[in-house]
Design a protein around this motif. Structure first.
Motif, PDB file in Angstrom:
ATOM      1  N   ARG A 160       0.833  -1.209   0.000  1.00 20.25           N
ATOM      2  CA  ARG A 160       0.000   0.000   0.000  1.00 20.25           C
ATOM      3  C   ARG A 160       0.861   1.249   0.000  1.00 20.25           C
ATOM      4  NH1 ARG A 160      -3.558   0.558   5.201  1.00 20.25           N
ATOM      5  NH2 ARG A 160      -1.453   0.911   6.030  1.00 20.25           N
ATOM      6  N   HIS A 161       1.917   1.227   0.801  1.00 21.42           N
ATOM      7  CA  HIS A 161       2.830   2.378   0.835  1.00 21.42           C
ATOM      8  C   HIS A 161       3.511   2.566  -0.515  1.00 21.42           C
ATOM      9  CE1 HIS A 161       5.803   5.231   2.412  1.00 21.42           C
ATOM     10  NE2 HIS A 161       6.699   4.538   1.728  1.00 21.42           N
ATOM     11  N   VAL A 162       4.006   1.476  -1.102  1.00 22.84           N
ATOM     12  CA  VAL A 162       4.707   1.562  -2.384  1.00 22.84           C
ATOM     13  C   VAL A 162       3.782   2.097  -3.476  1.00 22.84           C
ATOM     14  CG1 VAL A 162       5.791   0.214  -4.221  1.00 22.84           C
ATOM     15  CG2 VAL A 162       6.366  -0.239  -1.816  1.00 22.84           C
ATOM     16  N   LEU A 163       2.606   1.484  -3.613  1.00 21.14           N
ATOM     17  CA  LEU A 163       1.697   1.865  -4.691  1.00 21.14           C
ATOM     18  C   LEU A 163       1.137   3.269  -4.499  1.00 21.14           C
ATOM     19  CD1 LEU A 163      -0.199  -1.517  -5.158  1.00 21.14           C
ATOM     20  CD2 LEU A 163       1.666  -0.579  -6.549  1.00 21.14           C
ATOM     21  N   SER A 164       0.868   3.659  -3.260  1.00 20.67           N
ATOM     22  CA  SER A 164       0.368   5.011  -3.023  1.00 20.67           C
ATOM     23  C   SER A 164       1.438   6.043  -3.330  1.00 20.67           C
ATOM     24  CB  SER A 164      -0.127   5.163  -1.581  1.00 20.67           C
ATOM     25  OG  SER A 164       0.931   4.959  -0.657  1.00 20.67           O
ATOM     26  N   ARG A 165       2.694   5.735  -2.989  1.00 24.02           N
ATOM     27  CA  ARG A 165       3.788   6.668  -3.305  1.00 24.02           C
ATOM     28  C   ARG A 165       3.999   6.781  -4.809  1.00 24.02           C
ATOM     29  NH1 ARG A 165       7.795   8.789  -0.200  1.00 24.02           N
ATOM     30  NH2 ARG A 165       6.103   8.721   1.327  1.00 24.02           N
ATOM     31  N   VAL A 166       3.938   5.670  -5.509  1.00 21.73           N
ATOM     32  CA  VAL A 166       4.073   5.689  -6.974  1.00 21.73           C
ATOM     33  C   VAL A 166       2.945   6.503  -7.596  1.00 21.73           C
ATOM     34  CG1 VAL A 166       3.938   4.262  -9.061  1.00 21.73           C
ATOM     35  CG2 VAL A 166       5.368   3.532  -7.126  1.00 21.73           C
ATOM     36  N   ALA A 167       1.714   6.290  -7.145  1.00 25.64           N
ATOM     37  CA  ALA A 167       0.573   7.028  -7.688  1.00 25.64           C
ATOM     38  C   ALA A 167       0.688   8.519  -7.402  1.00 25.64           C
ATOM     39  CB  ALA A 167      -0.728   6.480  -7.090  1.00 25.64           C
ATOM     40  N   LEU A 168       1.141   8.875  -6.204  1.00 28.23           N
ATOM     41  CA  LEU A 168       1.280  10.282  -5.845  1.00 28.23           C
ATOM     42  C   LEU A 168       2.339  10.968  -6.702  1.00 28.23           C
ATOM     43  CD1 LEU A 168       0.460  12.552  -3.864  1.00 28.23           C
ATOM     44  CD2 LEU A 168       2.355  11.799  -2.386  1.00 28.23           C
ATOM     45  N   LEU A 169       3.477  10.311  -6.873  1.00 28.66           N
ATOM     46  CA  LEU A 169       4.533  10.884  -7.700  1.00 28.66           C
ATOM     47  C   LEU A 169       4.064  11.054  -9.146  1.00 28.66           C
ATOM     48  CD1 LEU A 169       7.595   8.900  -6.320  1.00 28.66           C
ATOM     49  CD2 LEU A 169       7.260  11.373  -6.155  1.00 28.66           C
TER      50      LEU A 169
ATOM     51  N   PHE B 194       3.385  10.731 -19.387  1.00 33.72           N
ATOM     52  CA  PHE B 194       4.698  10.364 -18.850  1.00 33.72           C
ATOM     53  C   PHE B 194       5.765  11.255 -19.476  1.00 33.72           C
ATOM     54  CE2 PHE B 194       7.772   6.487 -18.275  1.00 33.72           C
ATOM     55  CZ  PHE B 194       8.477   7.200 -17.337  1.00 33.72           C
ATOM     56  N   ASN B 195       6.196  12.283 -18.766  1.00 34.76           N
ATOM     57  CA  ASN B 195       7.262  13.140 -19.284  1.00 34.76           C
ATOM     58  C   ASN B 195       7.934  13.949 -18.185  1.00 34.76           C
ATOM     59  OD1 ASN B 195       5.302  15.036 -18.640  1.00 34.76           O
ATOM     60  ND2 ASN B 195       5.632  16.270 -20.479  1.00 34.76           N
ATOM     61  N   ASN B 196       8.067  13.374 -16.980  1.00 35.21           N
ATOM     62  CA  ASN B 196       8.498  14.167 -15.850  1.00 35.21           C
ATOM     63  C   ASN B 196       9.440  13.386 -14.941  1.00 35.21           C
ATOM     64  OD1 ASN B 196       7.769  15.044 -12.776  1.00 35.21           O
ATOM     65  ND2 ASN B 196       7.740  16.808 -14.146  1.00 35.21           N
ATOM     66  N   THR B 197      10.348  14.097 -14.295  1.00 35.75           N
ATOM     67  CA  THR B 197      11.303  13.472 -13.382  1.00 35.75           C
ATOM     68  C   THR B 197      10.612  12.717 -12.252  1.00 35.75           C
ATOM     69  OG1 THR B 197      12.967  15.181 -13.841  1.00 35.75           O
ATOM     70  CG2 THR B 197      13.210  13.943 -11.794  1.00 35.75           C
ATOM     71  N   LEU B 198       9.518  13.264 -11.730  1.00 32.32           N
ATOM     72  CA  LEU B 198       8.815  12.589 -10.638  1.00 32.32           C
ATOM     73  C   LEU B 198       8.313  11.219 -11.071  1.00 32.32           C
ATOM     74  CD1 LEU B 198       6.746  15.531  -9.085  1.00 32.32           C
ATOM     75  CD2 LEU B 198       8.942  14.598  -8.322  1.00 32.32           C
ATOM     76  N   GLN B 199       7.924  11.096 -12.324  1.00 25.95           N
ATOM     77  CA  GLN B 199       7.434   9.815 -12.818  1.00 25.95           C
ATOM     78  C   GLN B 199       8.568   8.817 -13.035  1.00 25.95           C
ATOM     79  OE1 GLN B 199       5.526  11.804 -16.000  1.00 25.95           O
ATOM     80  NE2 GLN B 199       3.540  11.878 -14.989  1.00 25.95           N
ATOM     81  N   THR B 200       9.751   9.328 -13.390  1.00 29.52           N
ATOM     82  CA  THR B 200      10.908   8.424 -13.482  1.00 29.52           C
ATOM     83  C   THR B 200      11.279   7.909 -12.093  1.00 29.52           C
ATOM     84  OG1 THR B 200      12.591  10.176 -13.247  1.00 29.52           O
ATOM     85  CG2 THR B 200      11.764   9.734 -15.463  1.00 29.52           C
ATOM     86  N   ILE B 201      11.141   8.774 -11.080  1.00 29.73           N
ATOM     87  CA  ILE B 201      11.374   8.333  -9.704  1.00 29.73           C
ATOM     88  C   ILE B 201      10.365   7.259  -9.321  1.00 29.73           C
ATOM     89  CG2 ILE B 201      11.306   9.072  -7.291  1.00 29.73           C
ATOM     90  CD1 ILE B 201      12.358  11.788  -8.206  1.00 29.73           C
ATOM     91  N   ALA B 202       9.102   7.454  -9.727  1.00 34.06           N
ATOM     92  CA  ALA B 202       8.069   6.460  -9.431  1.00 34.06           C
ATOM     93  C   ALA B 202       8.414   5.108 -10.047  1.00 34.06           C
ATOM     94  CB  ALA B 202       6.716   6.953  -9.945  1.00 34.06           C
ATOM     95  N   CYS B 203       8.907   5.111 -11.284  1.00 33.79           N
ATOM     96  CA  CYS B 203       9.296   3.855 -11.945  1.00 33.79           C
ATOM     97  C   CYS B 203      10.422   3.172 -11.179  1.00 33.79           C
ATOM     98  CB  CYS B 203       9.733   4.135 -13.380  1.00 33.79           C
ATOM     99  SG  CYS B 203       8.411   4.689 -14.478  1.00 33.79           S
ATOM    100  N   GLY B 204      11.460   3.942 -10.857  1.00 34.06           N
ATOM    101  CA  GLY B 204      12.577   3.380 -10.112  1.00 34.06           C
ATOM    102  C   GLY B 204      12.162   2.887  -8.743  1.00 34.06           C
ATOM    103  N   TYR B 205      11.263   3.621  -8.103  1.00 32.72           N
ATOM    104  CA  TYR B 205      10.762   3.266  -6.772  1.00 32.72           C
ATOM    105  C   TYR B 205      10.055   1.914  -6.809  1.00 32.72           C
ATOM    106  CZ  TYR B 205       8.836   4.451  -2.136  1.00 32.72           C
ATOM    107  OH  TYR B 205       8.531   4.483  -0.803  1.00 32.72           O
TER     108      TYR B 205
END
Length: 379
Positions: A92-101, A123-134
Motif C-alpha cells: 500500500r505504501h509503495v503503490l500510493s507513493r508511486v501514484a502520488l509521484l 509520462f514526461n516528468n522526473t517525478l514519474q521516473t522516480i516512481a518507476c525506479g521506486y
C-alpha cells in the motif's frame, strides 16, 4: 533492512544540495550570466549537452532517482510484517507513493490541470521516473538473495545495452529509445494530438521515457544498495571507503564503455552515462555520509537540509508556482506601463530585473519551506 530505520542526515543533505542546485542556483547563475557574461566552460555545466556529453546539470535528475532508491531501506523496513514478509502495509505504501509521484508529475509538466486531452501527457516528468525506479526497487528488495538482488541492475543495464546497439544507432533520431518511443506514442495518442504535440517534443528534445524505464530502475537500485552498505555492521570509515570505491569503479566502467563506443547520452540514459552518473552519486553520497553522519558536522547547512526534507514541495513550487510568480515579477520589473512598475523599469535594465527576480524567488521559496517546517511545531 528490517531493523534500522534511523534517518540519515547525509541523505537529506545530498537531496537538499540537488534540489537547491535545481531550484535556486541554476536560475541565479543564468541571471548573473545575463548581466555579467560568465566563462563558457562554466556555463556549460548549467545546461544539458545537445546530445553526447556530461555536465553538472545532467547529474541532477539521476541523483533524484538514486536518492529515491537510497531512502527505500529506511522507509520500507518499518512497513514489513513481524515475520519480515511484505504484506498489504508494504505494498500500500509503495503503490500510493508511486501514484502520488505520477499524479504530481502530470500536474507539474504533463498539463493535467488543462483538462484538455489533446494536451495532457501521461509520462514526461522526473517525478514519474522516480516512481518507476521506486516500484522496480520495491519489488527487487523482496528478493531473498542479496547476490541475486545485486545482479538485477546489471541485468537490466545489459539488456538495455544490447537493445540500444542492436536495434538502432546513437544518433538523436535513429537511436533505439527514440524510435520505439515514437512508435509507442503513435499507438497511445490520436493522430491529431500526435502531430501537434508529441512529435514536436520528441523531435526537439530527443528525450525518451517508456523504453528507458529499465535504466530508471538501475539508478534507484544503485541508491538502494548504497544505503544497504550504510546499514551494514561496518565502521563509519569503512562504509565511507566502500561507497567511494564503488563510485570509482562505476566511473571507470562508464569510461570504458565510452571507449568501447557506448556514447554518453543523458537524453536516453545510455549505460555509459548511467554508470558515470551513478559513480558521481556514490562519491557524493560517500562525502555527505562522512561529513554529516560519521564526523557529525551539523553546523552551517540547515538551509540545505530544509530543501532536502521538503524536496518534493520545493520541486513542485519551482515548477508550478515559481513559474507563475516569475512572469508576474518580470511584468512589473520590465514590462509594466503604469505606476510603480514604470518606475522600476526606468531604473532596471531587463537582465538586471531578471536577476532581481531570481533572487526574490529564491527568498520566497526559502521562506515558504521554512514556514512548512515550522508548521507542525506551531500546530
Amino acid at each position: 533492512m528490517e531493523g534500522k530505520t534511523e534517518r540519515l542526515v547525509s541523505l537529506d543533505l545530498l537531496r537538499g544540495l540537488d534540489i537547491f542546485l535545481l531550484t535556486v542556483v541554476c536560475g541565479i547563475v543564468w541571471a548573473v550570466h545575463g548581466v555579467w557574461t560568465l566563462p563558457a566552460g562554466f556555463m556549460d555545466q548549467f545546461e544539458h549537452p545537445a546530445w553526447v556529453g556530461f555536465s553538472l546539470h545532467d547529474l541532477i535528475m539521476p541523483l533524484f532517482i538514486f536518492m529515491a532508491g537510497a531512502a527505500l531501506p529506511l522507509a520500507l523496513g518499518k512497513r514489513l510484517e513481524a515475520d519480515g514478509t511484505a504484506g498489504w502495509r508494504y505494498w500500500r505504501h509503495v503503490l500510493s507513493r508511486v501514484a502520488l509521484l505520477w499524479f504530481w508529475g502530470m500536474i507539474s509538466q504533463g498539463e493535467l490541470l488543462s483538462f484538455d486531452l489533446t494536451r495532457i501527457s501521461f509520462f514526461n516528468n522526473t517525478l514519474q521516473t522516480i516512481a518507476c525506479g521506486y516500484l522496480i526497487t520495491a519489488v527487487a528488495a523482496r528478493i531473498p538473495s542479496a547476490k541475486v538482488r545485486l545482479a538485477v541492475p546489471f541485468a537490466l543495464a545489459a539488456g538495455y545495452f544490447v537493445l540500444t546497439h542492436a536495434l538502432g544507432n546513437m544518433t538523436p533520431e535513429g537511436n533505439f529509445a527514440v524510435v520505439y518511443e515514437t512508435k509507442l506514442l503513435k499507438l497511445l495518442y490520436p493522430e491529431a494530438y500526435w502531430s501537434c504535440h508529441c512529435i514536436t517534443q520528441i523531435a526537439s528534445w530527443h528525450y525518451t521515457w517508456w523504453p528507458t524505464i529499465p535504466m530508471f530502475g538501475v539508478m534507484a537500485l544503485a541508491g538502494f544498495e548504497a544505503t544497504t552498505i550504510i546499514l551494514s555492521a561496518r565502521s563509519g570509515t569503512r562504509k565511507t571507503t566502500l561507497l567511494a570505491l564503488v563510485g570509482v569503479v562505476l566511473l571507470a566502467l562508464g569510461g570504458i564503455l565510452v571507449l568501447l563506443g557506448d556514447a554518453c547520452v543523458k537524453h536516453i540514459f545510455t549505460v555509459s552515462f548511467t554508470a558515470l552518473a551513478m559513480g558521481c552519486a556514490y562519491l557524493c553520497f560517500a562525502l555527505c555520509y562522512w561529513f554529516a553522519d560519521v564526523r557529525k558536522f551539523r553546523r552551517g547547512y540547515s538551509l540545505i537540509l530544509l530543501f532536502g526534507r521538503y524536496s518534493l514541495m520545493a520541486y513542485l513550487m519551482n515548477g508550478i508556482f515559481c513559474e507563475w510568480l516569475r512572469g508576474f515579477v518580470r511584468l512589473f520589473l520590465c514590462n509594466g506601463h503604469a505606476g510603480f512598475a514604470q518606475g522600476f523599469a526606468r531604473f532596471l535594465a531587463e537582465p538586471v530585473a531578471a536577476l532581481v527576480c531570481e533572487v526574490l524567488l529564491a527568498v520566497v521559496l526559502c521562506a515558504l519551506l521554512k514556514l512548512r517546517a515550522d508548521f507542525p511545531a506551531r500546530r
